[in-house]
Motif scaffolding. Structure first.
Motif, PDB file in Angstrom:
ATOM      1  N   ARG B  43     -24.015 -60.200 -13.585  1.00 52.07           N
ATOM      2  CA  ARG B  43     -23.969 -61.442 -12.799  1.00 52.07           C
ATOM      3  C   ARG B  43     -25.386 -61.882 -12.381  1.00 52.07           C
ATOM      4  N   VAL B  44     -26.206 -60.854 -12.025  1.00 48.60           N
ATOM      5  CA  VAL B  44     -27.595 -61.168 -11.648  1.00 48.60           C
ATOM      6  C   VAL B  44     -28.308 -61.869 -12.806  1.00 48.60           C
ATOM      7  N   GLU B  45     -28.065 -61.325 -14.002  1.00 48.11           N
ATOM      8  CA  GLU B  45     -28.682 -61.885 -15.212  1.00 48.11           C
ATOM      9  C   GLU B  45     -28.203 -63.320 -15.429  1.00 48.11           C
ATOM     10  N   GLU B  46     -26.896 -63.519 -15.234  1.00 48.63           N
ATOM     11  CA  GLU B  46     -26.305 -64.856 -15.420  1.00 48.63           C
ATOM     12  C   GLU B  46     -26.951 -65.864 -14.458  1.00 48.63           C
ATOM     13  N   ASP B  47     -27.077 -65.391 -13.183  1.00 46.33           N
ATOM     14  CA  ASP B  47     -27.703 -66.242 -12.172  1.00 46.33           C
ATOM     15  C   ASP B  47     -29.124 -66.632 -12.583  1.00 46.33           C
ATOM     16  N   GLU B  48     -29.820 -65.616 -13.134  1.00 46.73           N
ATOM     17  CA  GLU B  48     -31.196 -65.898 -13.577  1.00 46.73           C
ATOM     18  C   GLU B  48     -31.220 -66.988 -14.645  1.00 46.73           C
ATOM     19  N   VAL B  53     -32.283 -72.541 -16.244  1.00 48.05           N
ATOM     20  CA  VAL B  53     -31.820 -73.808 -16.838  1.00 48.05           C
ATOM     21  C   VAL B  53     -32.001 -74.945 -15.830  1.00 48.05           C
ATOM     22  N   LYS B  54     -31.670 -74.694 -14.547  1.00 55.44           N
ATOM     23  CA  LYS B  54     -31.769 -75.724 -13.507  1.00 55.44           C
ATOM     24  C   LYS B  54     -33.223 -76.166 -13.341  1.00 55.44           C
ATOM     25  N   LEU B  55     -34.092 -75.169 -13.412  1.00 58.54           N
ATOM     26  CA  LEU B  55     -35.509 -75.450 -13.185  1.00 58.54           C
ATOM     27  C   LEU B  55     -36.167 -76.113 -14.392  1.00 58.54           C
ATOM     28  N   ASN B  56     -35.875 -75.541 -15.608  1.00 53.01           N
ATOM     29  CA  ASN B  56     -36.626 -75.979 -16.792  1.00 53.01           C
ATOM     30  C   ASN B  56     -35.845 -76.880 -17.735  1.00 53.01           C
ATOM     31  N   HIS B  57     -34.611 -77.114 -17.484  1.00 54.59           N
ATOM     32  CA  HIS B  57     -33.736 -77.894 -18.356  1.00 54.59           C
ATOM     33  C   HIS B  57     -33.818 -77.450 -19.780  1.00 54.59           C
ATOM     34  N   GLN B  58     -33.952 -76.218 -20.009  1.00 46.04           N
ATOM     35  CA  GLN B  58     -33.882 -75.667 -21.373  1.00 46.04           C
ATOM     36  C   GLN B  58     -33.428 -74.208 -21.296  1.00 46.04           C
ATOM     37  N   LEU B  59     -32.992 -73.690 -22.453  1.00 43.37           N
ATOM     38  CA  LEU B  59     -32.518 -72.306 -22.472  1.00 43.37           C
ATOM     39  C   LEU B  59     -33.695 -71.353 -22.358  1.00 43.37           C
ATOM     40  N   PRO B  60     -33.508 -70.243 -21.669  1.00 41.55           N
ATOM     41  CA  PRO B  60     -34.606 -69.276 -21.604  1.00 41.55           C
ATOM     42  C   PRO B  60     -34.853 -68.632 -22.961  1.00 41.55           C
ATOM     43  N   GLN B  61     -36.040 -68.055 -23.099  1.00 43.26           N
ATOM     44  CA  GLN B  61     -36.358 -67.312 -24.311  1.00 43.26           C
ATOM     45  C   GLN B  61     -35.419 -66.109 -24.413  1.00 43.26           C
ATOM     46  N   VAL B  62     -34.977 -65.957 -25.658  1.00 43.40           N
ATOM     47  CA  VAL B  62     -34.101 -64.793 -25.833  1.00 43.40           C
ATOM     48  C   VAL B  62     -34.943 -63.588 -26.221  1.00 43.40           C
ATOM     49  N   PHE B  63     -34.857 -62.553 -25.426  1.00 41.45           N
ATOM     50  CA  PHE B  63     -35.614 -61.337 -25.819  1.00 41.45           C
ATOM     51  C   PHE B  63     -34.737 -60.116 -25.551  1.00 41.45           C
ATOM     52  N   ASP B  64     -34.993 -59.112 -26.333  1.00 36.57           N
ATOM     53  CA  ASP B  64     -34.236 -57.862 -26.141  1.00 36.57           C
ATOM     54  C   ASP B  64     -34.951 -56.967 -25.156  1.00 36.57           C
ATOM     55  N   ASN B 109     -29.004 -80.109 -21.313  1.00 39.50           N
ATOM     56  CA  ASN B 109     -29.256 -81.410 -21.951  1.00 39.50           C
ATOM     57  C   ASN B 109     -28.031 -81.942 -22.681  1.00 39.50           C
ATOM     58  N   GLY B 110     -26.888 -81.854 -22.063  1.00 35.79           N
ATOM     59  CA  GLY B 110     -25.650 -82.401 -22.633  1.00 35.79           C
ATOM     60  C   GLY B 110     -25.025 -81.518 -23.689  1.00 35.79           C
ATOM     61  N   LYS B 111     -25.721 -80.394 -24.033  1.00 34.12           N
ATOM     62  CA  LYS B 111     -25.117 -79.486 -25.024  1.00 34.12           C
ATOM     63  C   LYS B 111     -24.455 -78.306 -24.323  1.00 34.12           C
ATOM     64  N   TYR B 112     -23.348 -77.962 -24.864  1.00 32.46           N
ATOM     65  CA  TYR B 112     -22.555 -76.879 -24.240  1.00 32.46           C
ATOM     66  C   TYR B 112     -22.807 -75.574 -24.980  1.00 32.46           C
ATOM     67  N   TYR B 113     -23.265 -74.536 -24.215  1.00 35.06           N
ATOM     68  CA  TYR B 113     -23.585 -73.239 -24.834  1.00 35.06           C
ATOM     69  C   TYR B 113     -22.704 -72.127 -24.266  1.00 35.06           C
TER      70      TYR B 113
END
Lengths: 226, 415
Positions: B43-48, B53-64, B109-113
């Motif tokens: 849940r913490v990760e989800e919140d992050e 998204v709220k701050l940058n209006h884009q998806l975060p970088q995906v990293f392992d 940005n109007g796209k559903y992920y």
């Protein structure tokens, strides 16, 4: 022969005395321990018939001890109602000559007493002489007028038994018990006694002896001492 | 099944069941707690992600990261329901391991992920495993300790019981040994012991009374029988009997003689039961039987019996007097119940003595014949012969048995 009968039962004492009383025999009786003690201290006997259980302060065994302490050589035959081996061994150990258990036949008693007296009187001589008969008790041989006659063991036993009871009627029961022991219960048939007696008579007569044995009313036999 | 074994079985089964249930509950509780912690991290990760998204209006970088993977997939709007799942976690090196995932959604940005966050559960599992191992270890250790403790304690607790039992087993109404007091603090056993002692003493006392009565009665009879016997012996000296009188006298003689034998048998029985004839010696059975057969020869001849005897050399340790009685009882029986011209077969081996005789062709009742006063019809014995024989055999630990093997009645003594 002088015999002392120590027995507290009156009926038995009288019968024994009567059976033993004959020419040449003196029978005395004692019915209690004290009477018996007085008699054995005063007189000597050829044979003492001693009952183990006695009234009056002691038993037969102590009378026997007294006799042996004084080195008296009276023959002793214990008659007892106790068929206990202990009593028997104790009695024989203390120097009794024989042991007979009640009930017994008077003829058996007489035969045993005769044997004891014979041993005492003839001091080891084993020859029993009766008229023309000469019987060697050790070798178990019989001579009639110096002719040897062969007897089987039972016939020999029976002849000695009859001589000890000469002049008396001996019942078939007494004979059967003498020959086969009283533990052996074969009372239904006495034919084999008859054949033994027939043989004895035949052998004696054939050797030139007298026919001493006669049947007595079908109850028994009698050895006549004629 | 021994009480201890039964008790242990119940005890172990209960312990195991309780432990299993406890184990399961324990496992479930730990799993639930640890899952909760995993879910919290997800849940913490989800919140992050939402914050980003709220701050940058884009998806975060995906990293392992070492134990977390996030992936975004564009899907049709509103097609995703938020839920936690158990899934597989793919780690770079060694493939898949257990993982916990959270499916969620975000609109950028109007796209559903669709968001999928997967976290490795390997450490959680390890933890559970360690906890589980410790639990199992404790359970096994507990069982072992219980088992040992039970064995030691129960064995000790029951010791007085076993010693009372041993005493009771050794109890023999005919010997002189008393049951002894077993020292114990346990009330139940004390009571058991007391009852056993009282009972044994009472049984012995009653038995002694009965025996004393038999012995005294038989003993008292001896003298009158002796008197009758001697009076009869005297009576027949008085000559001149009619045939009728002599017949009467003969009958009297046999009755008295039977009476006296019966009495002797009773006395003998008491003596054997009292073990009053203890002198034991080596008895040569071969010799004894040969003597007895010789002694009875005329009786065999009289009944025209054929005697076959096959005798091995056999010695036993026993009282000679009793063995003589035993042998003569059995052989006389074989004669008495035989018919004219019959046969008797006697076979002595190292292990047994067999006496067979012809006779009545009906078998005898196997168990009854050894009881007191059992007589076949027409027998004029005392009815005690076989009872005495059996007693003598028991006295020396021999077995006496009867069998009918047509045409022979067979008595076997097994040494």
């Amino acid at each position: 022969m002088k015999i002392l009968i120590i027995e507290d039962e009156e009926g038995l004492r009288e019968s024994i005395a009567e059976y033993f009383t004959e020419a040449g025999n003196i029978c005395e009786t004692a019915a209690s321990y004290s009477m018996a003690l007085t008699k054995v201290e005063l007189y000597r006997y050829d044979c003492i018939l001693l009952d183990i259980t006695l009234p009056g302060g002691g038993d037969g065994i102590s009378i026997l001890k007294k006799l042996k302490e004084n080195n008296y050589t009276d023959g002793v035959l214990i008659i007892s109602a106790k068929n206990s081996l202990d009593d028997r061994l104790q009695g024989l150990d203390l120097g009794a000559d024989d042991y007979l258990v009640k009930p017994f036949h008077l003829s058996e008693l007489k035969a045993r007493v005769s044997a004891i007296i014979r041993r005492k009187m003839y001091n080891g001589s084993n020859l029993l002489l009766f008229n023309e008969l000469s019987i060697d008790l050790q070798a178990k041989t019989v001579k009639v007028h110096d002719t040897s006659v062969k007897f089987t063991r039972k016939e020999f036993d029976l002849l000695i038994y009859f001589i000890a009871n000469k002049g008396k009627v001996v019942s078939k029961n007494a004979i059967a018990e003498h020959l086969w022991g009283d533990g052996i219960d074969i009372a239904d048939n006495f034919d084999f006694i008859y054949s033994h007696i027939k043989n004895i008579r035949k052998k004696l007569v054939e050797a030139g002896g007298n026919d001493y044995i006669e049947a007595a009313y079908g109850m028994g036999y009698k050895f006549t001492g004629k | 099944m021994k009480l201890l074994a039964l008790y242990n079985r119940v005890n172990i089964i209960t312990t195991i069941i309780v432990m299993i249930i406890t184990g399961i509950l324990y496992y479930m509780a730990i799993s639930w707690i640890l899952n909760g912690q995993n879910d919290k991290a997800l849940r913490v990760e989800e919140d992050e992600v939402f914050d980003y998204v709220k701050l940058n209006h884009q998806l975060p970088q995906v990293f392992d990261s070492k134990d977390q993977q996030i992936s975004f997939t564009e899907v049709a709007p509103n097609s995703v329901t938020r839920k936690f799942i158990n899934t597989k976690y793919h780690n770079g090196k060694s493939g898949y391991e257990a993982g916990r995932g959270l499916i969620s959604s975000v609109t950028v940005n109007g796209k559903y992920y669709k968001i999928l966050i997967v976290e490795s559960k390997v450490e959680t599992e390890d933890l559970i495993q360690i906890i589980f191992s410790i639990t199992v270890g404790v359970v096994l250790f507990l069982l072992l300790i219980l088992q040992i403790a039970n064995r030691l304690i129960l064995n000790r607790l029951w010791q007085p019981f076993y010693s009372i039992l041993k005493e009771l087993k050794l109890f023999n109404i005919t010997d002189n040994l008393e049951i002894t007091q077993t020292a114990t603090k346990i009330e139940e056993f004390n009571e058991l012991n007391k009852v056993a002692i009282t009972m044994a003493a009472k049984a012995k006392h009653d038995y002694k009374d009965l025996k004393a009565f038999t012995e005294n009665a038989s003993h008292e009879l001896l003298t009158p029988i002796a008197v009758i016997n001697s009076k009869l012996d005297t009576l027949i000296q008085t000559e001149n009997f009619s045939e009728k009188q002599s017949k009467l006298l003969t009958d009297l003689y046999s009755a008295v003689s039977r009476l006296s034998r019966l009495n002797q048998s009773l006395l003998l029985l008491v003596k054997i039961e009292n073990r009053l004839l203890p002198e034991e010696q080596n008895v040569n059975l071969h010799e004894l039987i040969t003597e007895l057969l010789q002694q009875l020869e005329d009786i065999f001849q009289d009944k025209r019996l054929t005697i076959t005897s096959i005798l091995e050399d056999k010695q036993i340790v026993a009282n000679r007097y009793l063995i003589e009685i035993l042998l003569s009882n059995l052989i006389i029986n074989a004669v008495r119940h035989n018919y004219e011209g019959g046969d008797i077969i006697i076979n002595l081996t190292q292990s047994s003595l067999t006496i067979k005789n012809t006779g009545n062709i009906t078998p005898l009742p196997g168990t009854k014949i050894f009881t007191r006063f059992h007589k076949s019809s027409g027998s004029d014995g005392s009815g005690l012969g076989l009872t005495i024989s059996k007693q003598i055999c028991e006295n020396f630990n021999f077995a006496l048995s009867y069998q009918f093997l047509s045409p022979h009645h067979t008595f076997v003594i097994t040494f």
